[in-house]
Design an enzyme around this catalytic site. Structure first.
Site: not given
Length: 427
Positions: A145, A147, A150
């Protein structure tokens, strides 16, 4: 007599960490069923980020295995460009992660404020994140995840990966479950034919492109349009691309956004992919040893005179929270817990980075943890030294398995965020 009764109980700093050890400061983030706030350790006076997750909501959203998975993965990793775990504990209502504090905000915040970032800034961030990914992949972990949301900056401007809620260990078996944020998903995830750690390099490429040009490389008004664009559309450059990015920079972006994983940058086996990326001409200005020792001055320094996060989190905590967080003594009777609550009670174990030996809960990873830690690999440790690694095998995994596979990531555990077209896990 009354004064004696009201005298506060002394805090046992020699015992397991708990919320009484910390002063609760401002709220700086919010998730599906938890929040993040700044805390200060009462004994050491050190500042941390406290991520706390409501157990009841966690059970309701069927995310218990994910929380335990994240807790165990974070105990295993320690790297300069990862938001590392310092303490873990729980009370009757919440599970707590105490993490490195990042006062510079996330890259989504800065991207929305600035529109785009200069190429030299993006190159610096990509180098740091690639170092973190190389480490994770060597540990047999894929993040899944990556992106801008994050990626957190410390107050000096160094980039760190955070949010390991859907990260998993990988092996020879490929995963097939759809997980993550759709706009950053690699085409092999959407094809549902199996994928491995190669997906993280694609996501890094999407982030880098977005940071340089202020837009994502693949877009669509609907999920099906976005899926088609990621899977089929030719990579295109904005009209002003040459003003914003050098030819070597575009080569790296194109290499990361290569659909053929045998040609994608970072994907060669045994860490050679990361080494190949390090040797690319775009990174010629980067002294990798100094970078990984956090000795290079970051080219972008967050403005410390301003809050580098959404101030509404603090306002919401003050005005709308009907059950504000506070330290509470645990109930003595824990016999009538549901199966999910019992699982959290038993498997979300306490951790204290200053007292406890680091370990992997995954037997197939025992050969890695002793050789791939930040200290032993020559990287500067991102936190004070932890005791020697514990190499004792612990075969207790979630639901009795060695690691959590993508079966916990079925369609029912994914929701559509219509605001940004992301597919996000419920947890």
């Amino acid at each position: 007599m009354g004064a004696v009764c009201c005298r506060p109980q002394p805090i046992d700093f020699d015992g397991d960490a708990n919320l009484f050890h910390f002063v609760l400061l401002r709220c700086v983030g919010k998730g599906a069923f938890g929040k993040v706030r700044v805390v200060q350790h009462k004994q050491t006076k050190e500042l941390y980020a406290l991520k706390y997750i409501n157990k009841a909501k966690c059970v309701k959203m069927k995310a218990v295995p994910n929380i335990i998975q994240e807790r165990r993965l974070l105990e295993e990793v320690d790297h300069p460009f990862i938001v590392n775990l310092r303490y873990a504990f729980q009370d009757d209502e919440n599970c707590f992660f105490v993490l490195d504090l990042m006062l510079g905000g996330d890259l989504r915040f800065h991207l929305e404020r600035l529109g785009s970032l200069p190429e030299e800034v993006v190159r610096f961030f990509v180098a740091q994140l690639a170092s973190g990914l190389g480490y994770l992949h060597e540990m047999g972990i894929m993040h899944r995840d990556i992106k801008p949301d994050n990626i957190l900056l410390d107050e000096r401007g160094n980039a760190h990966l955070t949010d390991f809620n859907i990260a998993v260990h990988f092996g020879e078996r490929k995963l097939t479950g759809v997980a993550g944020s759709m706009a950053y998903m690699a085409p092999e995830i959407l094809a549902k034919r199996g994928y491995t750690y190669h997906i993280d390099w694609w996501s890094l490429g999407v982030c880098a492109y977005e940071l340089v040009f202020g837009r994502r490389p693949f877009r669509g008004r609907t999920n099906s349009d976005l899926t088609y664009s990621i899977s089929k559309d030719q990579l295109k450059w904005p009209e002003d691309a040459e003003k914003k990015c050098s030819r070597t920079g575009m080569q790296v972006l194109r290499g990361l956004l290569e659909r053929d994983t045998s040609k994608r940058f970072g994907c060669k086996e045994n860490g050679e992919g990361f080494q190949e990326l390090r040797r690319h001409g775009w990174f010629k200005p980067i002294d990798w040893d100094a970078l990984e020792g956090k000795e290079l001055p970051p080219p972008f320094v967050p403005d410390q005179k301003k809050a580098n996060f959404d101030a509404s989190y603090e306002l919401e905590e003050l005005l709308l929270e009907d059950n504000p967080l506070k330290a509470k003594a645990r109930k003595a009777n824990q016999d009538n817990l549901s199966a999910e609550m019992r699982q959290m009670e038993d498997q979300f174990t306490s951790y204290d980075f200053k007292k406890m030996q680091r370990r992997s809960y995954y037997p197939h990873n025992q050969h890695l943890i002793s050789t791939a830690t930040a200290t032993s690999s020559g990287l500067a440790s991102s936190r004070p030294a932890t005791p020697a690694n514990d190499l004792k095998s612990d075969s207790i995994g979630i639901h009795g398995s060695d690691y959590v596979d993508d079966s916990i990531r079925d369609k029912d555990s994914i929701r559509l965020d219509r605001m940004n077209g992301d597919l996000k896990d419920q947890s």
